[in-house]
Each structure stands twice: as structure tokens, then as C-alpha cells.
Design a protein around this motif. Structure first.
Motif, PDB file in Angstrom:
ATOM      1  N   VAL A  16       6.546 -14.186  -7.990  1.00  0.00           N
ATOM      2  CA  VAL A  16       6.976 -13.326  -6.886  1.00  0.00           C
ATOM      3  C   VAL A  16       6.264 -13.747  -5.609  1.00  0.00           C
ATOM      4  O   VAL A  16       5.039 -13.854  -5.568  1.00  0.00           O
ATOM      5  N   GLY A  17       7.036 -14.002  -4.570  1.00  0.00           N
ATOM      6  CA  GLY A  17       6.476 -14.408  -3.290  1.00  0.00           C
ATOM      7  C   GLY A  17       5.874 -13.252  -2.527  1.00  0.00           C
ATOM      8  O   GLY A  17       5.977 -12.091  -2.911  1.00  0.00           O
TER       9      GLY A  17
ATOM     10  N   VAL B 109       7.403  -9.958   1.140  1.00  0.00           N
ATOM     11  CA  VAL B 109       7.569  -9.467  -0.238  1.00  0.00           C
ATOM     12  C   VAL B 109       9.052  -9.155  -0.487  1.00  0.00           C
ATOM     13  O   VAL B 109       9.673  -8.457   0.313  1.00  0.00           O
ATOM     14  N   PRO B 110       9.628  -9.635  -1.579  1.00  0.00           N
ATOM     15  CA  PRO B 110      11.037  -9.372  -1.884  1.00  0.00           C
ATOM     16  C   PRO B 110      11.242  -7.961  -2.444  1.00  0.00           C
ATOM     17  O   PRO B 110      11.598  -7.774  -3.624  1.00  0.00           O
ATOM     18  N   ASN B 111      11.046  -6.965  -1.599  1.00  0.00           N
ATOM     19  CA  ASN B 111      11.070  -5.570  -2.048  1.00  0.00           C
ATOM     20  C   ASN B 111      12.408  -5.146  -2.642  1.00  0.00           C
ATOM     21  O   ASN B 111      12.457  -4.377  -3.605  1.00  0.00           O
ATOM     22  N   VAL B 112      13.502  -5.631  -2.058  1.00  0.00           N
ATOM     23  CA  VAL B 112      14.825  -5.214  -2.539  1.00  0.00           C
ATOM     24  C   VAL B 112      15.066  -5.736  -3.948  1.00  0.00           C
ATOM     25  O   VAL B 112      15.570  -5.015  -4.818  1.00  0.00           O
TER      26      VAL B 112
ATOM     27  N   LEU C 236      11.286 -14.524  -7.532  1.00  0.00           N
ATOM     28  CA  LEU C 236      11.870 -13.632  -6.537  1.00  0.00           C
ATOM     29  C   LEU C 236      11.167 -13.889  -5.213  1.00  0.00           C
ATOM     30  O   LEU C 236       9.946 -13.806  -5.131  1.00  0.00           O
ATOM     31  N   VAL C 237      11.948 -14.208  -4.168  1.00  0.00           N
ATOM     32  CA  VAL C 237      11.344 -14.521  -2.873  1.00  0.00           C
ATOM     33  C   VAL C 237      12.133 -13.856  -1.758  1.00  0.00           C
ATOM     34  O   VAL C 237      13.267 -13.403  -1.957  1.00  0.00           O
ATOM     35  N   ARG C 238      11.504 -13.812  -0.570  1.00  0.00           N
ATOM     36  CA  ARG C 238      12.159 -13.256   0.617  1.00  0.00           C
ATOM     37  C   ARG C 238      12.045 -14.251   1.764  1.00  0.00           C
ATOM     38  O   ARG C 238      10.960 -14.777   2.039  1.00  0.00           O
ATOM     39  N   ALA C 239      13.170 -14.502   2.423  1.00  0.00           N
ATOM     40  CA  ALA C 239      13.207 -15.448   3.534  1.00  0.00           C
ATOM     41  C   ALA C 239      13.733 -14.762   4.787  1.00  0.00           C
ATOM     42  O   ALA C 239      14.520 -13.818   4.712  1.00  0.00           O
TER      43      ALA C 239
ATOM     44  N   ALA D   7       6.362 -20.047  -4.936  1.00  0.00           N
ATOM     45  CA  ALA D   7       6.913 -19.227  -6.013  1.00  0.00           C
ATOM     46  C   ALA D   7       8.340 -19.654  -6.326  1.00  0.00           C
ATOM     47  O   ALA D   7       8.743 -19.748  -7.492  1.00  0.00           O
ATOM     48  N   ALA D   8       9.118 -19.933  -5.269  1.00  0.00           N
ATOM     49  CA  ALA D   8      10.504 -20.357  -5.460  1.00  0.00           C
ATOM     50  C   ALA D   8      10.589 -21.652  -6.254  1.00  0.00           C
ATOM     51  O   ALA D   8      11.463 -21.826  -7.108  1.00  0.00           O
ATOM     52  N   MET D   9       9.683 -22.577  -5.980  1.00  0.00           N
ATOM     53  CA  MET D   9       9.681 -23.863  -6.686  1.00  0.00           C
ATOM     54  C   MET D   9       9.377 -23.697  -8.164  1.00  0.00           C
ATOM     55  O   MET D   9       9.889 -24.441  -9.008  1.00  0.00           O
ATOM     56  N   ALA D  10       8.561 -22.705  -8.507  1.00  0.00           N
ATOM     57  CA  ALA D  10       8.096 -22.545  -9.886  1.00  0.00           C
ATOM     58  C   ALA D  10       9.127 -21.885 -10.789  1.00  0.00           C
ATOM     59  O   ALA D  10       9.041 -22.009 -12.015  1.00  0.00           O
ATOM     60  N   GLY D  11      10.098 -21.189 -10.222  1.00  0.00           N
ATOM     61  CA  GLY D  11      11.057 -20.458 -11.039  1.00  0.00           C
ATOM     62  C   GLY D  11      12.176 -21.339 -11.578  1.00  0.00           C
ATOM     63  O   GLY D  11      12.713 -22.182 -10.861  1.00  0.00           O
ATOM     64  N   ARG D  12      12.539 -21.133 -12.828  1.00  0.00           N
ATOM     65  CA  ARG D  12      13.698 -21.836 -13.380  1.00  0.00           C
ATOM     66  C   ARG D  12      14.988 -21.267 -12.794  1.00  0.00           C
ATOM     67  O   ARG D  12      15.960 -21.990 -12.601  1.00  0.00           O
ATOM     68  N   ILE D  13      14.993 -19.966 -12.546  1.00  0.00           N
ATOM     69  CA  ILE D  13      16.078 -19.315 -11.814  1.00  0.00           C
ATOM     70  C   ILE D  13      15.437 -18.589 -10.643  1.00  0.00           C
ATOM     71  O   ILE D  13      14.670 -17.646 -10.833  1.00  0.00           O
ATOM     72  N   THR D  14      15.733 -19.034  -9.428  1.00  0.00           N
ATOM     73  CA  THR D  14      15.122 -18.456  -8.234  1.00  0.00           C
ATOM     74  C   THR D  14      16.152 -17.659  -7.455  1.00  0.00           C
ATOM     75  O   THR D  14      17.244 -18.147  -7.159  1.00  0.00           O
ATOM     76  N   VAL D  15      15.775 -16.418  -7.138  1.00  0.00           N
ATOM     77  CA  VAL D  15      16.641 -15.511  -6.383  1.00  0.00           C
ATOM     78  C   VAL D  15      15.968 -15.226  -5.049  1.00  0.00           C
ATOM     79  O   VAL D  15      14.806 -14.817  -5.002  1.00  0.00           O
ATOM     80  N   ALA D  16      16.686 -15.423  -3.971  1.00  0.00           N
ATOM     81  CA  ALA D  16      16.142 -15.208  -2.627  1.00  0.00           C
ATOM     82  C   ALA D  16      16.897 -14.104  -1.922  1.00  0.00           C
ATOM     83  O   ALA D  16      18.132 -14.133  -1.849  1.00  0.00           O
ATOM     84  N   GLU D  17      16.165 -13.119  -1.415  1.00  0.00           N
ATOM     85  CA  GLU D  17      16.774 -12.139  -0.506  1.00  0.00           C
ATOM     86  C   GLU D  17      16.513 -12.635   0.915  1.00  0.00           C
ATOM     87  O   GLU D  17      15.400 -13.041   1.242  1.00  0.00           O
ATOM     88  N   VAL D  18      17.543 -12.636   1.740  1.00  0.00           N
ATOM     89  CA  VAL D  18      17.424 -13.195   3.081  1.00  0.00           C
ATOM     90  C   VAL D  18      17.754 -12.138   4.131  1.00  0.00           C
ATOM     91  O   VAL D  18      18.704 -11.375   3.992  1.00  0.00           O
ATOM     92  N   GLU D  19      16.926 -12.095   5.162  1.00  0.00           N
ATOM     93  CA  GLU D  19      17.129 -11.125   6.233  1.00  0.00           C
ATOM     94  C   GLU D  19      18.335 -11.486   7.095  1.00  0.00           C
ATOM     95  O   GLU D  19      19.004 -10.613   7.638  1.00  0.00           O
ATOM     96  N   GLU D  20      18.599 -12.778   7.224  1.00  0.00           N
ATOM     97  CA  GLU D  20      19.753 -13.246   7.989  1.00  0.00           C
ATOM     98  C   GLU D  20      20.472 -14.337   7.204  1.00  0.00           C
ATOM     99  O   GLU D  20      19.894 -15.373   6.911  1.00  0.00           O
TER     100      GLU D  20
END
Length: 256
Positions: A23-24, A31-34, A171-174, A196-209
């Protein structure tokens, strides 16, 4: 190539009990709160979390922690999280504390396909020698302690062997991302999110824009989309919901 999913809930729907999750975030920044709230709502438990810290102010990973959904934490900082400290000292969860720079490099190495590396950080301490309490027995004794690590000498200097980290999910936030998963992070949110994103086999990113492919200058991409499998676009309200951990106000001197 379009990696955008309809909701945070669908993006983490395959996170199961006992999964490992990187988790980033750094403090309350990035922090990827959502996504964390979506994991909480799914009801999964027994999670093994890798993160610099474990949430604060009842937000971020503190939501999962207080609900008893986390069984193990690999991190660098407990800080003022009293519930984290209580569960650790009470033997309710396992904690592997490691130097912050080592944590960052273990995540990066995992994403780069490097199985292990040597570092001088921790040589001559329990980090290398073993004996750090990973889990207490609830009565003040140590139930599980860290094992000793391999130490070698290079050019007259001792180095300890550290293994890289790979997790089931990340889980990351950009601040910005496109439909291909290319991400841009803002200031200190860039500390641990790309790693954190690099380490995940499945990476999910929440993006503000969310922007269309090509809208981000390639030279401005902090993390290429090859490391990201799913993108969740935040609403304006979700993007603007950012907490301040400690607010300090200095009174100005009155002028005559």
C-alpha cells in the motif's frame, strides 16, 4: 489497453482473505483511501500488509487495522498510531520493522525482478543479528522473533542480505493517470507509491485526474503503465478529501 474499471469495489473484488497487499502513501500523503475503504467494505481479513506506516487519524490502513482485518505488517513506522501499538504489543498482529530505506529498496527490487541485495543498513543490530520481536504473546513475552540474516564483507565493509518483496496486490494513489495506467504522483506522495506499485502482481491505482493516453508528456511519467493493471477514476469530492495529520499555527507578532 484501457485499464479503467467502473468502481473501486470491482477493482478489488478479487482480493481474498490472507492476501498480501503493498500500500502506497507516506503519513497521510498519497494514501489510496478509496481503495482501502473498498477492501474494508468487501469484508476480507487476515491481510498481510506492506506499507511505510499503517494509517493515522482513523483513515487509510487504520480503517482495516481497527476492524481487525490485518494479521501482519511489514513497515518502518508505528508513530502515533496507538491502536497499531496496542495490537502489536498485545500479540494480535505480527510486525516486521525494517529500516525505511531498506523497505523502499525491497519493494523496488521486487518490481525489478531482483531477488535480494546487500545493504549496510542494520549491520551490527538486531536487524541483521535477529531477535527483533515480530509477535508478542500478549503477556509481555516474545512469541516470534526475527531470524538472523546473512552478512558478508565487501571491500572491508559488512553488508546484510535483504530479500525483495512481491505481493499479491498493490494499492496506490496518483495525482494523474491515463487509461493505459501511466501515473504521475504529487510531491511526497511519490515516496512509496511507485515502489509499492512495482511490487504488486496486480496493481490498482486510484487517480485524482484521469486523462486520455498521450495527454501526459512521456518525460513526466513517474510510473509506466506496465506496472499497473487497473485504474479507478476518483470523483472530484474523493480527490479533494485530504486530511492534515498535525496542524501547527504560529501567532504573528502584533505591530504597534
Amino acid at each position: 489497453m484501457d485499464k479503467v474499471v467502473a468502481s473501486a469495489a470491482s477493482a478489488v473484488a478479487d482480493v481474498r482473505d490472507g492476501a498480501s497487499v503493498a500500500v502506497g502513501g507516506f503519513g497521510l500523503s498519497g494514501v489510496p483511501n478509496v481503495l482501502i475503504d473498498a477492501v474494508h467494505a468487501s469484508g476480507v481479513s487476515g491481510l498481510s500488509v506492506v506499507s511505510n506506516n499503517c494509517g493515522a487519524m482513523d483513515s487509510g490502513l487504520a480503517v482495516l487495522l481497527s476492524a481487525g482485518r490485518i494479521s501482519r505488517v511489514t513497515g518502518s513506522y508505528i508513530g502515533g498510531n496507538q491502536e497499531f501499538a496496542r495490537q502489536y504489543l498485545g500479540g494480535e498482529l505480527e510486525l516486521e520493522l525494517i529500516p525505511q530505506g531498506t523497505l523502499a529498496e525491497r519493494l523496488r527490487a521486487g518490481g525489478a525482478g531482483i531477488p535480494a541485495f546487500y545493504t549496510p543498513a542494520g549491520v551490527g543490530t538486531q536487524v541483521a543479528d535477529g531477535g527483533l520481536p515480530w509477535r508478542y504473546d500478549g503477556e509481555g513475552g516474545v512469541a516470534v522473533a526475527s531470524p538472523p540474516k546473512e552478512v558478508r564483507v565487501f571491500d572491508g565493509t559488512e553488508y546484510v542480505l535483504e530479500h525483495s518483496i512481491r505481493t499479491d496486490f498493490a494499492l496506490v494513489r496518483a495525482a494523474k493517470g491515463d487509461r493505459h495506467g501511466n501515473l504521475v504522483f504529487n510531491r511526497s506522495a511519490r515516496n512509496f507509491n511507485p515502489l509499492a506499485a512495482m511490487a504488486g502482481r496486480i496493481t490498482v491505482a486510484e487517480v485524482e485526474e484521469l486523462v486520455e493516453p498521450g495527454a501526459i508528456d512521456p518525460d513526466q511519467v513517474h510510473l509506466p503503465g506496465i506496472f499497473v493493471q487497473r485504474v479507478v477514476a476518483l470523483t472530484p469530492e474523493q480527490a479533494a478529501d485530504k486530511k492534515v495529520e498535525k496542524r501547527t499555527i504560529t501567532e504573528r507578532e502584533r505591530t504597534a
